[in-house]
Design a protein around this motif. Sequence first.
Motif, PDB file in Angstrom:
ATOM      1  N   PHE A 198       0.815  -1.211   0.000  1.00 49.03           N
ATOM      2  CA  PHE A 198       0.000   0.000   0.000  1.00 49.03           C
ATOM      3  C   PHE A 198       0.852   1.265   0.000  1.00 49.03           C
ATOM      4  O   PHE A 198       0.543   2.224  -0.716  1.00 49.03           O
ATOM      5  CB  PHE A 198      -0.917  -0.019   1.210  1.00 49.03           C
ATOM      6  CG  PHE A 198      -1.831   1.158   1.316  1.00 49.03           C
ATOM      7  CD1 PHE A 198      -1.521   2.238   2.140  1.00 49.03           C
ATOM      8  CD2 PHE A 198      -3.019   1.207   0.595  1.00 49.03           C
ATOM      9  CE1 PHE A 198      -2.359   3.323   2.252  1.00 49.03           C
ATOM     10  CE2 PHE A 198      -3.874   2.292   0.694  1.00 49.03           C
ATOM     11  CZ  PHE A 198      -3.547   3.353   1.521  1.00 49.03           C
ATOM     12  N   ASN A 218      -0.843   5.164   5.901  1.00 47.52           N
ATOM     13  CA  ASN A 218      -0.039   4.042   5.409  1.00 47.52           C
ATOM     14  C   ASN A 218       0.176   2.972   6.479  1.00 47.52           C
ATOM     15  O   ASN A 218       0.450   1.821   6.148  1.00 47.52           O
ATOM     16  CB  ASN A 218       1.294   4.543   4.867  1.00 47.52           C
ATOM     17  CG  ASN A 218       1.144   5.172   3.492  1.00 47.52           C
ATOM     18  OD1 ASN A 218       0.067   5.151   2.882  1.00 47.52           O
ATOM     19  ND2 ASN A 218       2.226   5.762   2.995  1.00 47.52           N
ATOM     20  N   ASN A 278      -3.041   0.981   5.996  1.00 47.72           N
ATOM     21  CA  ASN A 278      -3.389   0.600   4.619  1.00 47.72           C
ATOM     22  C   ASN A 278      -4.785   1.090   4.235  1.00 47.72           C
ATOM     23  O   ASN A 278      -5.582   0.354   3.621  1.00 47.72           O
ATOM     24  CB  ASN A 278      -3.303  -0.919   4.437  1.00 47.72           C
ATOM     25  CG  ASN A 278      -1.884  -1.438   4.483  1.00 47.72           C
ATOM     26  OD1 ASN A 278      -0.930  -0.685   4.642  1.00 47.72           O
ATOM     27  ND2 ASN A 278      -1.743  -2.744   4.373  1.00 47.72           N
TER      28      ASN A 278
END
Length: 121
Positions: A28, A73, A76
């Motif tokens: 991701f 992040n 994800n």
Amino acid sequence: VQLVESGGGLVQPGGSLRLSCASSGFPFSDYGMAWWRQAPGKEREFVAGINYDGTRIDYADSVRDRFTISRDNAKNTVHLQMSSLNAEDTAAYYCAARAWMFLTTPNYEYWGQGTQVTVSS
């Protein structure tokens, strides 16, 4: 690979919604993410995009200043905060992923199944 959108629903004009897209099966943090939407009888259109590290963001003119895209992040996940919604925002909303950078054309590696947003009184 999975992209799973959530957060859609029925909202009154002027209201707000927050969409989320939970991603798995690909790196991701190396992928640009975007939100697209498609209304009945219309082509799919770009809504907002964010590059892999969040340093570049862009919006369609029709949603600029009303929608905000963001990403986490560590989780994800990509979000779309939508405010001042109007009937023209009614559509199925899709998240999409491609390596590094988003595009305003539909050339993406992965797509979610979509979540419906309906703006109506």
